[in-house]
Design a protein around this motif. Structure first.
Motif, PDB file in Angstrom:
ATOM      1  N   TYR A 137       0.808  -1.218   0.000  1.00  0.00           N
ATOM      2  CA  TYR A 137       0.000   0.000   0.000  1.00  0.00           C
ATOM      3  C   TYR A 137       0.845   1.272   0.000  1.00  0.00           C
ATOM      4  O   TYR A 137       0.417   2.316  -0.496  1.00  0.00           O
ATOM      5  N   TRP A 138       2.073   1.186   0.522  1.00  0.00           N
ATOM      6  CA  TRP A 138       2.899   2.397   0.563  1.00  0.00           C
ATOM      7  C   TRP A 138       3.461   2.789  -0.801  1.00  0.00           C
ATOM      8  O   TRP A 138       4.046   3.847  -0.959  1.00  0.00           O
ATOM      9  N   HIS A 139       3.273   1.941  -1.804  1.00  0.00           N
ATOM     10  CA  HIS A 139       3.676   2.282  -3.170  1.00  0.00           C
ATOM     11  C   HIS A 139       2.527   2.929  -3.953  1.00  0.00           C
ATOM     12  O   HIS A 139       2.740   3.421  -5.063  1.00  0.00           O
ATOM     13  N   TRP A 140       1.330   2.915  -3.402  1.00  0.00           N
ATOM     14  CA  TRP A 140       0.158   3.341  -4.158  1.00  0.00           C
ATOM     15  C   TRP A 140      -0.012   4.858  -4.141  1.00  0.00           C
ATOM     16  O   TRP A 140       0.233   5.509  -3.128  1.00  0.00           O
ATOM     17  N   ASP A 141      -0.460   5.381  -5.262  1.00  0.00           N
ATOM     18  CA  ASP A 141      -0.657   6.831  -5.400  1.00  0.00           C
ATOM     19  C   ASP A 141      -2.072   7.185  -4.947  1.00  0.00           C
ATOM     20  O   ASP A 141      -2.943   7.532  -5.757  1.00  0.00           O
ATOM     21  N   LEU A 142      -2.296   7.129  -3.645  1.00  0.00           N
ATOM     22  CA  LEU A 142      -3.631   7.370  -3.099  1.00  0.00           C
ATOM     23  C   LEU A 142      -4.060   8.828  -3.290  1.00  0.00           C
ATOM     24  O   LEU A 142      -5.219   9.106  -3.588  1.00  0.00           O
ATOM     25  N   GLU A 143      -3.112   9.728  -3.152  1.00  0.00           N
ATOM     26  CA  GLU A 143      -3.438  11.158  -3.243  1.00  0.00           C
ATOM     27  C   GLU A 143      -3.942  11.533  -4.633  1.00  0.00           C
ATOM     28  O   GLU A 143      -4.960  12.212  -4.784  1.00  0.00           O
ATOM     29  N   ALA A 177       2.771  -7.153   6.789  1.00  0.00           N
ATOM     30  CA  ALA A 177       2.878  -5.932   7.597  1.00  0.00           C
ATOM     31  C   ALA A 177       1.605  -5.096   7.573  1.00  0.00           C
ATOM     32  O   ALA A 177       1.388  -4.279   8.473  1.00  0.00           O
ATOM     33  N   HIS A 178       0.773  -5.272   6.545  1.00  0.00           N
ATOM     34  CA  HIS A 178      -0.489  -4.519   6.484  1.00  0.00           C
ATOM     35  C   HIS A 178      -1.510  -5.374   5.731  1.00  0.00           C
ATOM     36  O   HIS A 178      -1.174  -5.991   4.716  1.00  0.00           O
ATOM     37  N   PRO A 179      -2.747  -5.421   6.193  1.00  0.00           N
ATOM     38  CA  PRO A 179      -3.751  -6.295   5.552  1.00  0.00           C
ATOM     39  C   PRO A 179      -4.101  -5.916   4.120  1.00  0.00           C
ATOM     40  O   PRO A 179      -4.668  -6.734   3.394  1.00  0.00           O
ATOM     41  N   ALA A 180      -3.769  -4.689   3.699  1.00  0.00           N
ATOM     42  CA  ALA A 180      -4.053  -4.302   2.312  1.00  0.00           C
ATOM     43  C   ALA A 180      -2.998  -4.824   1.349  1.00  0.00           C
ATOM     44  O   ALA A 180      -3.238  -4.917   0.147  1.00  0.00           O
ATOM     45  N   ASN A 181      -1.819  -5.151   1.861  1.00  0.00           N
ATOM     46  CA  ASN A 181      -0.774  -5.704   0.999  1.00  0.00           C
ATOM     47  C   ASN A 181      -1.194  -7.081   0.517  1.00  0.00           C
ATOM     48  O   ASN A 181      -1.937  -7.797   1.206  1.00  0.00           O
ATOM     49  N   CYS A 182      -0.710  -7.491  -0.632  1.00  0.00           N
ATOM     50  CA  CYS A 182      -1.076  -8.825  -1.109  1.00  0.00           C
ATOM     51  C   CYS A 182      -0.083  -9.362  -2.132  1.00  0.00           C
ATOM     52  O   CYS A 182       0.693  -8.620  -2.731  1.00  0.00           O
ATOM     53  N   LEU A 183      -0.125 -10.663  -2.288  1.00  0.00           N
ATOM     54  CA  LEU A 183       0.650 -11.384  -3.298  1.00  0.00           C
ATOM     55  C   LEU A 183      -0.348 -11.937  -4.300  1.00  0.00           C
ATOM     56  O   LEU A 183      -1.302 -12.624  -3.927  1.00  0.00           O
ATOM     57  N   MET A 184      -0.133 -11.636  -5.588  1.00  0.00           N
ATOM     58  CA  MET A 184      -0.996 -12.179  -6.628  1.00  0.00           C
ATOM     59  C   MET A 184      -0.149 -12.960  -7.622  1.00  0.00           C
ATOM     60  O   MET A 184       0.976 -12.557  -7.944  1.00  0.00           O
ATOM     61  N   VAL A 185      -0.694 -14.077  -8.073  1.00  0.00           N
ATOM     62  CA  VAL A 185       0.100 -15.044  -8.832  1.00  0.00           C
ATOM     63  C   VAL A 185      -0.711 -15.624  -9.990  1.00  0.00           C
ATOM     64  O   VAL A 185      -1.920 -15.836  -9.873  1.00  0.00           O
ATOM     65  N   ARG A 186      -0.012 -15.891 -11.074  1.00  0.00           N
ATOM     66  CA  ARG A 186      -0.588 -16.662 -12.181  1.00  0.00           C
ATOM     67  C   ARG A 186       0.371 -17.786 -12.514  1.00  0.00           C
ATOM     68  O   ARG A 186       1.537 -17.547 -12.855  1.00  0.00           O
ATOM     69  N   ILE A 187      -0.109 -19.015 -12.427  1.00  0.00           N
ATOM     70  CA  ILE A 187       0.713 -20.190 -12.751  1.00  0.00           C
ATOM     71  C   ILE A 187       0.345 -20.650 -14.157  1.00  0.00           C
ATOM     72  O   ILE A 187      -0.790 -21.080 -14.406  1.00  0.00           O
ATOM     73  N   GLY A 188       1.284 -20.531 -15.074  1.00  0.00           N
ATOM     74  CA  GLY A 188       1.036 -20.935 -16.456  1.00  0.00           C
ATOM     75  C   GLY A 188       0.733 -22.417 -16.564  1.00  0.00           C
ATOM     76  O   GLY A 188       1.206 -23.224 -15.759  1.00  0.00           O
ATOM     77  N   ARG A 189      -0.056 -22.779 -17.558  1.00  0.00           N
ATOM     78  CA  ARG A 189      -0.500 -24.174 -17.669  1.00  0.00           C
ATOM     79  C   ARG A 189       0.629 -25.138 -18.029  1.00  0.00           C
ATOM     80  O   ARG A 189       0.468 -26.346 -17.907  1.00  0.00           O
ATOM     81  N   GLU A 190       1.790 -24.625 -18.466  1.00  0.00           N
ATOM     82  CA  GLU A 190       2.914 -25.499 -18.797  1.00  0.00           C
ATOM     83  C   GLU A 190       3.919 -25.630 -17.650  1.00  0.00           C
ATOM     84  O   GLU A 190       4.931 -26.315 -17.784  1.00  0.00           O
ATOM     85  N   VAL A 191       3.655 -24.980 -16.532  1.00  0.00           N
ATOM     86  CA  VAL A 191       4.584 -25.022 -15.395  1.00  0.00           C
ATOM     87  C   VAL A 191       4.519 -26.387 -14.727  1.00  0.00           C
ATOM     88  O   VAL A 191       3.431 -26.867 -14.389  1.00  0.00           O
ATOM     89  N   PRO A 192       5.663 -27.052 -14.513  1.00  0.00           N
ATOM     90  CA  PRO A 192       5.651 -28.371 -13.886  1.00  0.00           C
ATOM     91  C   PRO A 192       5.289 -28.305 -12.405  1.00  0.00           C
ATOM     92  O   PRO A 192       5.499 -27.287 -11.737  1.00  0.00           O
ATOM     93  N   LEU A 193       4.760 -29.393 -11.890  1.00  0.00           N
ATOM     94  CA  LEU A 193       4.365 -29.474 -10.485  1.00  0.00           C
ATOM     95  C   LEU A 193       5.550 -29.205  -9.567  1.00  0.00           C
ATOM     96  O   LEU A 193       5.389 -28.596  -8.508  1.00  0.00           O
ATOM     97  N   SER A 194       6.742 -29.611  -9.976  1.00  0.00           N
ATOM     98  CA  SER A 194       7.929 -29.396  -9.145  1.00  0.00           C
ATOM     99  C   SER A 194       8.165 -27.908  -8.894  1.00  0.00           C
ATOM    100  O   SER A 194       8.586 -27.498  -7.800  1.00  0.00           O
TER     101      SER A 194
END
Length: 210
Positions: A137-143, A177-194
């Motif tokens: 959230y501290w990177h966001w241009d809220l103003e 550190a803050h509940p508004a922070n988050c991790l977002m992910v996309r796993i491509g369909r060719e990515v191995p289980l390992s």
């Protein structure tokens, strides 16, 4: 790992002309363009322009940009995690960070962020990679946007969902550190289980949590 880089471009009507959204843009093309003076969220424009060129020269690096004529008015970066961050642990070759997303003030509300990110994933070129982004959230241009923290968080989530990125849990201290922070992910369909399992180990240092 094969880093597929297939150029895609689209045009968007804007006033009496067109904007071009394109990428991945090679370094020699980037060097001939200029960066809009408002693109200063991370560095001064000249320094940021140099950084974009350097990223584009990396084997895994890619720059997607929106330009008005020969002026870059927005960009998105993709590259390996910084070696000082936990996401670089294990040296995963198929883990790519969607890093900076920036659009010049006068070109906001045109949907350029969404269009640039969609361009990056066009042609299945990232289906062999796990792409993640960390939102603080501290990177966001809220103003400038007039949004509160939760409205901005929703906006960023919707932006990432446009290419199938979803919220993932982690015990990373910065994200926690803050509940508004988050991790977002996309796993491509060719990515191995390992690779998925290795990424799970990076996400959680406390093994009992996954």
């Amino acid at each position: 790992m094969e880093h597929r880089k297939m150029m895609h471009a689209e045009r968007l009507p804007y006033k009496d002309r067109e904007l071009v959204i394109e990428g991945p843009i090679p370094a020699d093309v980037l060097s001939r363009l200029t960066l809009h003076h408002d693109l200063d969220a991370f560095r001064r424009p000249l320094e940021q322009h140099k950084a974009l060129i350097e990223i584009s020269e990396l084997e895994e690096g890619r720059i997607i940009a929106a330009r008005d004529g020969e002026t870059i008015v927005g960009y998105v970066t993709f590259h390996y995690p910084d070696e000082l961050e936990r996401w670089s642990e294990g040296g995963m070759k198929d883990l790519i960070e969607l890093g900076a997303v920036e659009v010049a003030d006068e070109y906001r509300s045109l949907g350029l962020g969404k269009r640039m990110i969609q361009t990056a994933f066009a042609g299945d070129q990232l289906e062999n990679a796990i792409v993640y982004t960390t939102e603080y959230y501290w990177h966001w241009d809220l103003e400038a946007t007039g949004l509160n923290v939760w409205e901005y968080r929703t906006m960023m989530e919707n932006l990432m969902k446009a290419v199938g990125m979803v919220w993932f849990a982690t015990d990373d201290p910065e994200i926690c550190a803050h509940p508004a922070n988050c991790l977002m992910v996309r796993i491509g369909r060719e990515v191995p289980l390992s690779s998925v399992e290795q990424f799970d180990q990076v996400r959680f240092r406390q093994r009992f949590m996954y």
